[in-house]
Design an enzyme around this catalytic site. Structure first.
Site, PDB file in Angstrom:
ATOM      1  N   ASP A   1       2.969   2.180  -4.927  1.00 43.81           N
ATOM      2  CA  ASP A   1       2.936   2.139  -6.391  1.00 43.81           C
ATOM      3  C   ASP A   1       3.572   3.393  -6.985  1.00 43.81           C
ATOM      4  O   ASP A   1       4.340   3.324  -7.938  1.00 43.81           O
ATOM      5  CB  ASP A   1       1.522   1.912  -6.923  1.00 43.81           C
ATOM      6  CG  ASP A   1       0.475   2.869  -6.379  1.00 43.81           C
ATOM      7  OD1 ASP A   1       0.779   3.645  -5.439  1.00 43.81           O
ATOM      8  OD2 ASP A   1      -0.665   2.830  -6.877  1.00 43.81           O
TER       9      ASP A   1
ATOM     10  N   GLU B   1      -7.360   9.231 -14.888  1.00 43.89           N
ATOM     11  CA  GLU B   1      -7.607   9.425 -13.460  1.00 43.89           C
ATOM     12  C   GLU B   1      -6.747  10.555 -12.903  1.00 43.89           C
ATOM     13  O   GLU B   1      -7.209  11.364 -12.095  1.00 43.89           O
ATOM     14  CB  GLU B   1      -7.352   8.126 -12.698  1.00 43.89           C
ATOM     15  CG  GLU B   1      -7.733   8.199 -11.244  1.00 43.89           C
ATOM     16  CD  GLU B   1      -8.273   6.898 -10.695  1.00 43.89           C
ATOM     17  OE1 GLU B   1      -8.333   6.782  -9.464  1.00 43.89           O
ATOM     18  OE2 GLU B   1      -8.649   6.013 -11.468  1.00 43.89           O
TER      19      GLU B   1
ATOM     20  N   GLU C   1       0.819  -1.219   0.000  1.00 38.24           N
ATOM     21  CA  GLU C   1       0.000   0.000   0.000  1.00 38.24           C
ATOM     22  C   GLU C   1       0.843   1.254   0.000  1.00 38.24           C
ATOM     23  O   GLU C   1       1.835   1.353   0.731  1.00 38.24           O
ATOM     24  CB  GLU C   1      -0.914  -0.006   1.234  1.00 38.24           C
ATOM     25  CG  GLU C   1      -2.319   0.396   0.939  1.00 38.24           C
ATOM     26  CD  GLU C   1      -3.003  -0.588  -0.007  1.00 38.24           C
ATOM     27  OE1 GLU C   1      -3.134  -0.267  -1.212  1.00 38.24           O
ATOM     28  OE2 GLU C   1      -3.401  -1.655   0.450  1.00 38.24           O
TER      29      GLU C   1
ATOM     30  N   SER D   1     -13.518   1.260  -7.769  1.00 31.36           N
ATOM     31  CA  SER D   1     -14.640   1.388  -8.700  1.00 31.36           C
ATOM     32  C   SER D   1     -14.272   2.280  -9.876  1.00 31.36           C
ATOM     33  O   SER D   1     -14.751   2.072 -11.000  1.00 31.36           O
ATOM     34  CB  SER D   1     -15.870   1.947  -7.969  1.00 31.36           C
ATOM     35  OG  SER D   1     -15.586   3.212  -7.378  1.00 31.36           O
TER      36      SER D   1
ATOM     37  N   ASP E   1      -4.258  -0.162  -9.805  1.00 32.71           N
ATOM     38  CA  ASP E   1      -5.664  -0.526  -9.982  1.00 32.71           C
ATOM     39  C   ASP E   1      -5.971  -0.868 -11.430  1.00 32.71           C
ATOM     40  O   ASP E   1      -6.628  -1.868 -11.738  1.00 32.71           O
ATOM     41  CB  ASP E   1      -6.561   0.625  -9.522  1.00 32.71           C
ATOM     42  CG  ASP E   1      -6.339   0.998  -8.071  1.00 32.71           C
ATOM     43  OD1 ASP E   1      -5.686   0.218  -7.358  1.00 32.71           O
ATOM     44  OD2 ASP E   1      -6.808   2.072  -7.664  1.00 32.71           O
TER      45      ASP E   1
END
Length: 398
Positions: free
Chosen positions: A49, A177, A46, A141, A189
């Site tokens: 990235d 994004e 976590e 999502s 993601d």
């Protein structure tokens, strides 16, 4: 206290049917095709990235579906069952912050594919969206929406969609994004949404983009992984996520490295000592988390799923104390799961709300979820929901 609330996956054909019905009622006629992409959960790795680190996510059996039809006037018209709202506008006008909200993830993909030369101007799209990926839960999502639509655009434009052909689609989704939606996330993601395989996690090297699939068979280990959606809103555009990323990037400059991945394990303590607070704590988390990903991947290669629990626990402690991205809801879920017999638990995703995961013996799952729900009820926290975490496949045409 009522019984724990499970959110079961919905058959993808049913999800597709809902998207198609919305398409017909909004646009008339039928779509040129229907595509789906999964949400994801990150097993470990976590906030590394964007530091060039290693991550180990896998796809979930919860999907976003888009029904899409090409139009020839350069207009994008998108509608979603989630809000009941639609957005219609010229794709030539897409820019940072416009459109706002969920439509940015759709329009931004076309903008990015045009910018990279993979799509010519003049083509527009009608898009109807339906999703079973919980919004605001930290289960990506947004990337599911981006990747389902990116794959649709590629198919309709005749672009390659094998694993190699998906790399530009991943890049376009990340750019959408970052630049249009304004969320400074890394590429984990989108990568897992496009490259996942059933029964496996994706070991992604965020420095160079290399990937390797790692076996993840919970049934064979007599284990289950439960996602706890704390129902505490998970937001990455309120500045906190960007603040952490900026701190890491400045620390790299101060240390004279391109990414924190370039700091050797033997030099980790010296790198932390060279920095002041809070950069020192942030860097300590990132360097430790990269080592934990390697540790977990090695254990999974050897089929030792039950033994990864300690690394999950250490990851949560580091995210809570050094990176400071946990929350009362996440800490409550983790503590309650461990108290009830989970092998390991941690927050997952960007933090500041969202979801946690708990790895437990299969026969202890009911006790774990009941204790998590009970602890939240006692503390007056939002009622959590529980999702099934079965490693699933990637984006595909239906």
């Amino acid at each position: 206290m009522s019984a724990p609330q499970w959110v079961d996956p919905v058959d993808v054909g049913t999800v597709a049917g809902t998207a198609e019905a919305l398409f017909r009622s909004t646009f008339g006629g039928v779509a040129d095709g229907v595509w789906a992409a999964p949400g994801r959960v990150n097993l470990i790795g976590e906030h590394v990235d964007y530091a060039g680190g290693l991550v180990l996510p896998f796809a979930l059996p919860y999907v976003t579906v888009v029904a899409v039809r090409v139009r020839g006037d350069g207009i994008l018209h998108a509608v979603s069952t989630h809000t009941g709202e639609s957005w219609r506008g010229p794709l030539d006008g897409v820019a940072a912050g416009h459109p706002a909200g969920w439509a940015a993830y759709v329009a931004g993909v076309v903008w990015a594919l045009r910018r990279s030369g993979h799509l010519t101007a003049g083509t527009g799209f009608d898009v109807a969206v339906h999703s079973t990926v919980p919004v605001g839960s930290g289960l990506s999502s947004s990337a599911a929406l981006e990747c389902a639509f990116a794959l649709a655009v590629a198919d309709l434009a005749g672009l390659p969609t094998d694993d190699a052909g998906r790399r530009p689609l991943i890049a376009a989704s990340i750019l959408a994004e970052n630049e249009i939606a304004g969320a400074s996330t890394g590429g984990m993601d989108q990568s897992v949404a496009m490259l996942a395989r059933p029964g496996q996690a994706l070991l992604l090297d965020c420095r160079g983009g290399a990937t390797r699939h790692v076996p993840l068979d919970f049934d064979a280990a007599g284990a289950r992984l439960v996602v706890v959606d704390t129902n505490a809103p998970h937001r990455l555009v309120d500045g906190q996520y960007g603040n952490r990323r900026a701190t890491v990037e400045k620390a790299c400059a101060d240390l004279g490295v391109a990414t924190l991945r370039d700091v050797a394990d033997a030099d980790a303590d010296a790198a932390v000592a060279a920095l002041s607070s809070p950069a020192a704590q942030r860097v300590r988390h990132v360097l430790g988390e990269i080592r934990r990903v390697r540790e977990v991947a090695d254990l999974l290669d050897r089929g030792r799923i039950a033994d990864i629990g300690d690394a999950l626990n250490r990851s949560h402690a580091s995210l809570r104390d050094d990176y400071e991205v946990s929350s009362d809801e996440l800490d409550s879920a983790v503590d309650a799961a461990l108290e009830a017999g989970a092998w390991g638990a941690r927050m997952t995703g960007g933090g500041f709300g969202g979801s946690a995961i708990a790895l437990a013996p299969a026969d202890q799952v009911d006790a774990v979820v009941e204790n998590v729900a009970r602890r939240a009820d006692t503390a007056g926290l939002p009622v959590p929901q529980f999702l099934h975490a079965e490693p699933s496949g990637s984006a595909h045409r239906l």
